[in-house]
Enzyme design. Structure first.
Site, PDB file in Angstrom:
ATOM      1  N   ARG A 225       7.417   1.778  -2.647  1.00  0.00           N
ATOM      2  CA  ARG A 225       7.839   0.612  -2.228  1.00  0.00           C
ATOM      3  C   ARG A 225       8.270  -0.474  -4.018  1.00  0.00           C
ATOM      4  NH1 ARG A 225       3.592  -1.339  -0.902  1.00  0.00           N
ATOM      5  NH2 ARG A 225       1.569  -0.118  -1.931  1.00  0.00           N
TER       6      ARG A 225
ATOM      7  N   TYR B 242      12.894   5.926   0.981  1.00  0.00           N
ATOM      8  CA  TYR B 242      11.520   6.074   0.699  1.00  0.00           C
ATOM      9  C   TYR B 242      10.245   5.632   1.612  1.00  0.00           C
ATOM     10  CZ  TYR B 242       7.812   7.888  -2.599  1.00  0.00           C
ATOM     11  OH  TYR B 242       7.065   8.699  -2.733  1.00  0.00           O
TER      12      TYR B 242
ATOM     13  N   GLY C   4       6.736   3.756   2.533  1.00  0.00           N
ATOM     14  CA  GLY C   4       6.571   3.211   3.022  1.00  0.00           C
ATOM     15  C   GLY C   4       7.438   2.051   3.564  1.00  0.00           C
TER      16      GLY C   4
ATOM     17  N   LYS D 194       3.624   1.573   6.570  1.00  0.00           N
ATOM     18  CA  LYS D 194       2.787   0.252   6.599  1.00  0.00           C
ATOM     19  C   LYS D 194       3.075  -0.286   7.688  1.00  0.00           C
ATOM     20  CE  LYS D 194       0.296   2.368   3.325  1.00  0.00           C
ATOM     21  NZ  LYS D 194      -0.291   2.939   2.314  1.00  0.00           N
TER      22      LYS D 194
ATOM     23  N   HIS E 273      -6.199  -0.751   5.969  1.00  0.00           N
ATOM     24  CA  HIS E 273      -5.075  -0.027   4.395  1.00  0.00           C
ATOM     25  C   HIS E 273      -6.701   1.054   3.956  1.00  0.00           C
ATOM     26  CE1 HIS E 273      -3.402   1.208   0.234  1.00  0.00           C
ATOM     27  NE2 HIS E 273      -2.994   2.021   1.555  1.00  0.00           N
TER      28      HIS E 273
ATOM     29  N   SER F 104      -3.188   1.292  -3.438  1.00  0.00           N
ATOM     30  CA  SER F 104      -2.905   2.387  -3.558  1.00  0.00           C
ATOM     31  C   SER F 104      -2.867   3.326  -4.513  1.00  0.00           C
ATOM     32  CB  SER F 104      -1.347   1.876  -3.360  1.00  0.00           C
ATOM     33  OG  SER F 104      -1.065   1.315  -2.260  1.00  0.00           O
ATOM     34  N   ALA F 105      -2.987   4.354  -4.459  1.00  0.00           N
ATOM     35  CA  ALA F 105      -3.086   5.421  -5.240  1.00  0.00           C
ATOM     36  C   ALA F 105      -4.101   4.728  -6.259  1.00  0.00           C
ATOM     37  CB  ALA F 105      -1.997   5.205  -6.556  1.00  0.00           C
ATOM     38  N   CYS F 106      -5.610   4.742  -5.475  1.00  0.00           N
ATOM     39  CA  CYS F 106      -6.740   4.816  -5.476  1.00  0.00           C
ATOM     40  C   CYS F 106      -7.680   5.431  -5.417  1.00  0.00           C
ATOM     41  CB  CYS F 106      -7.377   2.842  -5.756  1.00  0.00           C
ATOM     42  SG  CYS F 106      -6.176   1.838  -6.832  1.00  0.00           S
TER      43      CYS F 106
ATOM     44  N   THR G 177      -7.090   9.594  -0.739  1.00  0.00           N
ATOM     45  CA  THR G 177      -6.839  11.105   0.461  1.00  0.00           C
ATOM     46  C   THR G 177      -7.934  11.432  -0.680  1.00  0.00           C
ATOM     47  OG1 THR G 177      -3.967  10.166  -0.344  1.00  0.00           O
ATOM     48  CG2 THR G 177      -5.048  12.966   0.094  1.00  0.00           C
ATOM     49  N   ASN G 178      -8.266  11.459  -1.765  1.00  0.00           N
ATOM     50  CA  ASN G 178      -8.752  12.127  -1.965  1.00  0.00           C
ATOM     51  C   ASN G 178     -10.673  12.066  -1.703  1.00  0.00           C
ATOM     52  OD1 ASN G 178      -7.651  13.999  -5.320  1.00  0.00           O
ATOM     53  ND2 ASN G 178      -6.668  12.265  -4.815  1.00  0.00           N
TER      54      ASN G 178
ATOM     55  N   ASP H 113      -5.329   7.311   5.773  1.00  0.00           N
ATOM     56  CA  ASP H 113      -4.963   5.476   4.931  1.00  0.00           C
ATOM     57  C   ASP H 113      -4.390   4.213   5.537  1.00  0.00           C
ATOM     58  OD1 ASP H 113      -2.568   5.003   2.727  1.00  0.00           O
ATOM     59  OD2 ASP H 113      -1.424   4.288   3.843  1.00  0.00           O
TER      60      ASP H 113
ATOM     61  N   ARG I  21       5.059  12.462  -4.173  1.00  0.00           N
ATOM     62  CA  ARG I  21       4.505  12.607  -2.693  1.00  0.00           C
ATOM     63  C   ARG I  21       4.278  13.806  -2.422  1.00  0.00           C
ATOM     64  NH1 ARG I  21       0.841   7.980  -1.237  1.00  0.00           N
ATOM     65  NH2 ARG I  21       1.266   6.824  -3.278  1.00  0.00           N
TER      66      ARG I  21
ATOM     67  N   ARG J 197      -9.887  -0.236  -9.135  1.00  0.00           N
ATOM     68  CA  ARG J 197      -9.643   1.184  -9.776  1.00  0.00           C
ATOM     69  C   ARG J 197      -9.903   0.162 -11.400  1.00  0.00           C
ATOM     70  NH1 ARG J 197      -5.902   5.870 -11.589  1.00  0.00           N
ATOM     71  NH2 ARG J 197      -5.644   5.911  -9.470  1.00  0.00           N
TER      72      ARG J 197
ATOM     73  N   GLY K 163     -15.304  14.899  -6.380  1.00  0.00           N
ATOM     74  CA  GLY K 163     -15.982  16.101  -4.820  1.00  0.00           C
ATOM     75  C   GLY K 163     -17.779  15.095  -5.374  1.00  0.00           C
ATOM     76  N   ASP K 164     -17.626  14.408  -6.684  1.00  0.00           N
ATOM     77  CA  ASP K 164     -18.889  14.233  -6.982  1.00  0.00           C
ATOM     78  C   ASP K 164     -19.144  12.756  -5.906  1.00  0.00           C
ATOM     79  OD1 ASP K 164     -20.397  16.236  -8.219  1.00  0.00           O
ATOM     80  OD2 ASP K 164     -18.497  15.919  -9.375  1.00  0.00           O
ATOM     81  N   ASN K 165     -18.199  12.519  -6.360  1.00  0.00           N
ATOM     82  CA  ASN K 165     -18.314  10.894  -5.551  1.00  0.00           C
ATOM     83  C   ASN K 165     -19.026  10.809  -3.647  1.00  0.00           C
ATOM     84  OD1 ASN K 165     -16.600   9.296  -7.038  1.00  0.00           O
ATOM     85  ND2 ASN K 165     -14.902   9.847  -5.994  1.00  0.00           N
TER      86      ASN K 165
HETATM   87  P1  GTP Z   1      -1.910   5.252  -1.573  1.00  0.00           P
HETATM   88  O1  GTP Z   1      -1.544   7.047  -0.620  1.00  0.00           O
HETATM   89  O2  GTP Z   1      -1.282   5.438  -2.302  1.00  0.00           O
HETATM   90  O3  GTP Z   1      -2.663   4.653  -0.840  1.00  0.00           O
HETATM   91  O4  GTP Z   1      -3.408   6.390  -2.134  1.00  0.00           O
HETATM   92  P2  GTP Z   1      -4.755   7.023  -2.138  1.00  0.00           P
HETATM   93  O5  GTP Z   1      -5.427   6.270  -2.383  1.00  0.00           O
HETATM   94  O6  GTP Z   1      -4.875   8.099  -1.181  1.00  0.00           O
HETATM   95  O7  GTP Z   1      -5.175   7.375  -3.215  1.00  0.00           O
HETATM   96  P3  GTP Z   1      -5.310   9.550  -3.612  1.00  0.00           P
HETATM   97  O8  GTP Z   1      -5.932   9.580  -3.409  1.00  0.00           O
HETATM   98  O9  GTP Z   1      -3.359   9.456  -3.406  1.00  0.00           O
HETATM   99  O10 GTP Z   1      -4.981   9.259  -5.068  1.00  0.00           O
HETATM  100  C1  GTP Z   1      -4.167   8.806  -6.108  1.00  0.00           C
HETATM  101  C2  GTP Z   1      -4.658   9.115  -7.784  1.00  0.00           C
HETATM  102  O11 GTP Z   1      -6.176   8.444  -8.069  1.00  0.00           O
HETATM  103  C3  GTP Z   1      -4.196  10.433  -7.706  1.00  0.00           C
HETATM  104  O12 GTP Z   1      -3.523  11.131  -9.228  1.00  0.00           O
HETATM  105  C4  GTP Z   1      -5.463  10.918  -7.667  1.00  0.00           C
HETATM  106  O13 GTP Z   1      -6.134  12.185  -8.652  1.00  0.00           O
HETATM  107  C5  GTP Z   1      -6.652   9.876  -8.502  1.00  0.00           C
HETATM  108  N1  GTP Z   1      -7.957  10.413  -8.258  1.00  0.00           N
HETATM  109  C6  GTP Z   1      -8.283   9.816  -6.948  1.00  0.00           C
HETATM  110  N2  GTP Z   1      -9.422  10.355  -6.890  1.00  0.00           N
HETATM  111  C7  GTP Z   1     -10.218   9.901  -8.537  1.00  0.00           C
HETATM  112  C8  GTP Z   1     -11.641   9.468  -8.666  1.00  0.00           C
HETATM  113  O14 GTP Z   1     -12.957   9.688  -7.683  1.00  0.00           O
HETATM  114  N3  GTP Z   1     -11.643   9.760 -10.470  1.00  0.00           N
HETATM  115  C9  GTP Z   1     -10.865   9.603 -10.378  1.00  0.00           C
HETATM  116  N4  GTP Z   1     -11.167   9.535 -11.751  1.00  0.00           N
HETATM  117  N5  GTP Z   1      -9.483   9.660 -10.362  1.00  0.00           N
HETATM  118  C10 GTP Z   1      -9.289   9.731  -8.798  1.00  0.00           C
HETATM  119  C1  SPV Z   2       0.966   3.450  -0.924  1.00  0.00           C
HETATM  120  O1  SPV Z   2       1.325   3.353  -1.442  1.00  0.00           O
HETATM  121  O2  SPV Z   2       0.077   2.455  -0.595  1.00  0.00           O
HETATM  122  C2  SPV Z   2       1.156   4.756   0.677  1.00  0.00           C
HETATM  123  C3  SPV Z   2       2.279   5.043   0.587  1.00  0.00           C
HETATM  124  O3  SPV Z   2       0.515   4.883   1.337  1.00  0.00           O
HETATM  125  S1  SPV Z   2       3.812   4.758   1.293  1.00  0.00           S
HETATM  126  O4  SPV Z   2       3.778   4.740   2.844  1.00  0.00           O
HETATM  127  O5  SPV Z   2       4.935   4.541   0.529  1.00  0.00           O
HETATM  128  O6  SPV Z   2       3.222   2.837   1.161  1.00  0.00           O
HETATM  129 MN    MN Z   3      -1.451   3.843   1.006  1.00  0.00          MN
END
Ligand code: GTP
Ligand code: SPV
Ligand code: MN
Length: 581
Positions: A70, A198, A200, A207, A227, A249-251, A254-255, A278, A367, A398, A492-494
Site C-alpha cells: 500500500r 497491488y 489494498g 481497504k 481493521h 497491518s502484518a501484526c 490472520t494468525n 482483516d 501474500r 508490535r 497457537g499459544d496466544n
Molecule cells: P494484514 O493482512 O497486513 O492486515 O496483517 P495481519 O495482522 O493479518 O498479520 P499476520 O497474521 O499475517 O502476521 C504478520 C506477521 O506476523 C507474519 O509474519 C506472522 O508470522 C507474524 N506473527 C503473527 N502472529 C505472531 C505471534 O503471535 N508472534 C510472533 N512472534 N509473530 C507473529
Molecule cells: C494491510 O495492509 O493491512 C492488508 C493488506 O491487509 S492490503 O490489502 O494491501 O491492505
Molecule cells: Mn489489513
C-alpha cells in the site's frame, strides 16, 4: 431495464469512453469466467502456474518491483471541507482530485479490456452488507476480487434491487509510482485508483470501500467499520465466545483468527473458529450487544512466517485454488517464502535465480489470496446475516518494550483511550521505513475515512448505545528480551491469553489493578504445559518510568487532533497520569 441498471450502464459507458477501453466485460463470477481469466493471464504471463501435483489451481503473480505494498503517501480522502478528513489523512480538494484523476484515466485503457465487477461486502442476504462495483483493467484484480468478495451475478441482482452502491474505478496505468493515486470521495461514495495493481491499492472492495468509505458511512449510520479479525473461541463445554481484534497491518490478525490450540487445550476440547481475518463491521444489536460481520469472503494474507509450526490452518488451505503474489518458487515449482521450511528456493519474487545477496527470496509483503471456505477452521457463522455477538474487543500492536502481554481496560471509555493511543512498529505492508514506532489508533491510521477525533467520539457514542458492551483489552505478542528474541511464544499459544480474556468477560478470572489497566494475577495465564517457561514477570510488568514517558507522548499525540478530541478522553488521560505519579 431497471433505473439502477440503466444508471450503472451509463456510468460504465462513460468510463469506457473516457478510458478508451477496447471492450467492456461484465463479470458474472462463474467458474467458467474465472478459468478464462486465468487462461488469459497465463498467456500474458501475468500469472505463472505452480506445481499442479502439489498445488493444483495455484498461481503466482509477480507484481512490478515498484508496486508491492500500500502507498499511504499517495492515498487521499477528498472531502469538501479539509477538516473532515482530519490530520490523519492526506487531503485533496474533490474538484482538484477529480481533474487530476480524469487526466490520468483519459485514454488509459487503449488496447485493454474494462471489466465490470459487481460485488457484495458481507453475506449476500445480510441487511448489514454493502454493495459496490469496481471497474478495472486488471484481470488479476478480477480474479482476486472473486476470492475476496461475493462477486458477480448475485451481487448485481442485489444492486439492481437496492439501487445504491459504491463506485470504484481502477486502472493499473503504467505502474509508475510518480503517477499513482488512491483517491476516496466519501461524500459521493466514489473511489478512484490509478497506477498500482497491488492489494489494498487495487482491490477496491477491501481497504478503500470496506474501511475508508465504510467508516465514513458507519459514523453517519451508527455502526463501526474496523481493521479487525473475528474469531470464535469454543471451550470444552461447547460454548463459543466471539472476540474482535484490531492489530495494525502484518501484526498477527490472520494468525490469531485461525490459530490451532496448544496440544493440552486441543485434548481438553478447545476449538477456534475463524469468522474473519482483516475487516469487521460492528453493529449495535437490539439486545444491547455488539454484532460483527466479516464483509470479506477470502483472505489476502501475509506469506512470510507462515509455516506448519506457526499457522498450520493457513498452510492447509494454501495447497489448492490460491493466488500467490511476490513469493519465491522452489526448483519443483512450489511456492516458497522465508519461514516456510529449510528448503532453498530456486527463484526469488522478481523471477531471478535466488541469490541471498539480493535480500529475501519472497518479498516481505508477499501474500496469498484464498477463499475463506478453504480454511479448516472456517466458521459457518461467517454467513450469518445478523453477525456474531462480540464479548471482547482486543487492541494489539508490535512493541518490543513497555506494553504488557495483556491489559484490560477498566471500562469502555478507558478502552477507547487505549485504542486511540496505541502504537506499533511499522511493517512491510506499506511502503516506507519498517520497524519505526508510530501511533496507529485502533489499527486504523491508514484506513479511517474521516477525522480521528470525530472517530473516537463515535466510538464513545457507540459505547453509550450498548447495554452489554464488550470488554476491551490490549495485547502485545511482540515483547523482546535483551538479545532481541520474542519473549512470548505467540501463535497457537496466544489462546492462553484469549482464555484469560474470555474468562474475564464471564467474571471467572481475577485481575490485578494498575494505574494503566488490569493485568492477570500471577498464574492467571496458564503456562504449566509449555516446554519452555517464558519470563511472565517481564511480560506482565508495568514499568512506571516507561509509562510516564509513554503518557507524555500520548498527550502530545492527542494534542495533534486539536479541540475536536473528546474531553472525556483527555480527562481520563490526566487521571491516569496522576495515578502513575
Ligand atoms: P494484514 O493482512 O497486513 O492486515 O496483517 P495481519 O495482522 O493479518 O498479520 P499476520 O497474521 O499475517 O502476521 C504478520 C506477521 O506476523 C507474519 O509474519 C506472522 O508470522 C507474524 N506473527 C503473527 N502472529 C505472531 C505471534 O503471535 N508472534 C510472533 N512472534 N509473530 C507473529
Ligand atoms: C494491510 O495492509 O493491512 C492488508 C493488506 O491487509 S492490503 O490489502 O494491501 O491492505
Ligand atoms: Mn489489513
Amino acid at each position: 431495464m431497471s433505473s439502477t441498471l440503466s444508471s450503472l450502464t451509463q456510468w460504465v459507458d462513460q468510463v469506457a469512453q473516457h478510458t478508451k477501453a477496447d471492450q467492456v466485460v461484465w463479470c458474472d463470477g462463474s467458474d467458467a469466467e474465472n478459468q478464462s481469466m486465468i487462461d488469459t493471464m497465463l498467456a500474458s504471463e501475468a500469472l505463472v502456474a505452480l506445481n499442479p501435483d502439489t498445488h493444483p489451481d495455484c498461481y503466482l503473480h509477480r507484481s512490478d518491483p515498484n508496486d508491492v505494498a500500500r502507498v499511504e503517501h499517495l492515498t487521499f480522502v477528498c472531502t469538501k471541507d479539509q477538516a473532515d478528513a482530519g490530520p490523519n489523512n492526506h487531503w485533496m480538494d474533490p474538484d482538484k482530485a477529480h481533474a487530476l484523476m480524469d487526466e490520468l484515466f483519459s485514454g488509459c485503457m487503449v488496447g485493454r479490456t474494462l471489466y465490470v465487477v459487481p460485488y457484495c461486502m458481507g453475506p449476500i442476504d445480510s441487511p448489514l452488507s454493502r454493495l459496490g462495483v469496481e471497474l478495472t483493467d486488471s484481470p488479476y484484480v478480477v480474479a482476486n476480487m472473486r476470492l475476496m468478495t461475493r462477486m458477480g451475478k448475485d451481487a448485481l441482482a442485489r444492486i439492481e434491487k437496492e439501487g445504491h452502491f459504491v463506485k470504484g474505478v481502477h486502472s493499473t496505468g503504467e505502474l509508475d509510482p510518480d503517477r499513482r493515486y488512491i483517491m476516496h470521495f466519501p461524500e459521493s461514495l466514489t473511489i478512484m485508483s490509478f497506477g498500482s495493481g497491488y492489494g489494498g491499492n487495487a482491490l477496491l472492495g477491501k481497504k478503500c470501500h470496506a474501511l475508508r468509505i465504510a467508516s465514513y458511512q458507519a459514523r453517519n449510520e451508527g455502526w463501526l467499520a474496523e481493521h479487525m479479525l473475528i474469531v470464535g473461541i469454543e471451550n470444552p463445554q461447547g460454548e463459543v465466545r466471539y472476540v474482535a481484534a484490531a492489530f495494525p497491518s502484518a501484526c498477527g490478525k490472520t494468525n490469531l483468527a485461525m490459530l490451532i490450540p496448544p496440544e493440552a487445550y486441543r485434548e481438553a476440547g478447545w476449538k477456534v473458529w475463524t469468522v474473519g481475518d482483516d475487516i469487521c463491521w460492528l453493529h449495535p444489536g437490539e439486545d444491547g450487544r455488539l454484532y460483527a460481520i466479516n464483509p470479506e469472503a477470502g483472505f489476502f494474507g501475509v506469506a512470510p512466517g507462515t509455516s506448519a509450526g506457526t499457522n498450520p490452518n493457513a498452510l492447509a488451505m494454501l495447497d489448492k485454488e490460491t493466488i500467490f503474489t511476490n513469493v519465491a518458487v522452489t526448483d519443483d515449482n512450489q511456492p516458497w517464502w522465508e519461514g516456510l521450511n529449510e528448503q532453498t528456493p530456486a527463484t526469488d519474487w522478481q523471477g531471478r535465480a535466488f541469490d541471498p545477496n539480493n535480500g529475501p527470496a519472497a518479498h516481505p509483503n508477499s501474500r496469498f489470496t484464498v477463499s475463506m471456505k478453504r480454511c479448516p477452521s472456517y466458521s459457518e457463522e461467517a454467513e450469518n446475516p445478523r453477525g456474531v455477538p462480540i464479548d471482547a474487543i482486543v487492541f494489539g500492536g508490535r512493541r518490543a518494550h513497555l506494553t504488557p502481554l495483556v491489559l484490560e481496560a477498566k471500562d469502555w471509555t478507558h478502552g477507547v483511550l487505549i485504542g486511540a493511543t496505541m502504537a506499533s512498529e511499522t511493517t512491510a505492508a506499506a511502503t516506507g521505513a519498517v520497524g519505526v514506532i508510530r501511533r496507529d489508533p485502533m489499527a486504523m491510521k491508514p484506513f479511517c475515512g474521516y477525522h480521528f477525533a470525530d472517530y473516537w467520539q463515535h466510538w464513545l457514542n457507540i459505547g453509550d448505545k450498548l447495554s452489554q458492551p464488550p470488554k476491551i483489552f490490549q495485547v502485545n505478542w511482540f515483547r523482546r528480551d535483551d538479545e532481541g528474541r520474542f519473549i512470548w511464544p505467540g501463535f497457537g499459544d496466544n489462546l492462553r491469553v484469549l482464555e484469560w480474556i474470555v474468562a474475564r468477560c464471564k467474571d471467572e478470572a481475577s485481575a490485578h489493578d494498575t494505574p494503566v489497566g488490569r493485568v492477570p494475577e500471577s498464574g492467571g495465564i496458564v503456562i504449566d504445559d509449555l516446554a519452555e517457561m517464558p519470563d511472565m514477570e517481564t511480560l506482565l510488568a508495568i514499568d512506571p518510568d516507561g509509562w510516564r514517558e509513554e503518557l507524555m507522548a500520548i498527550e502530545g499525540f492527542l494534542s495533534e487532533y486539536g479541540d475536536r478530541v473528546p474531553k472525556i478522553l483527555l480527562d481520563r488521560l490526566s487521571a491516569i497520569k496522576k495515578s502513575v505519579g
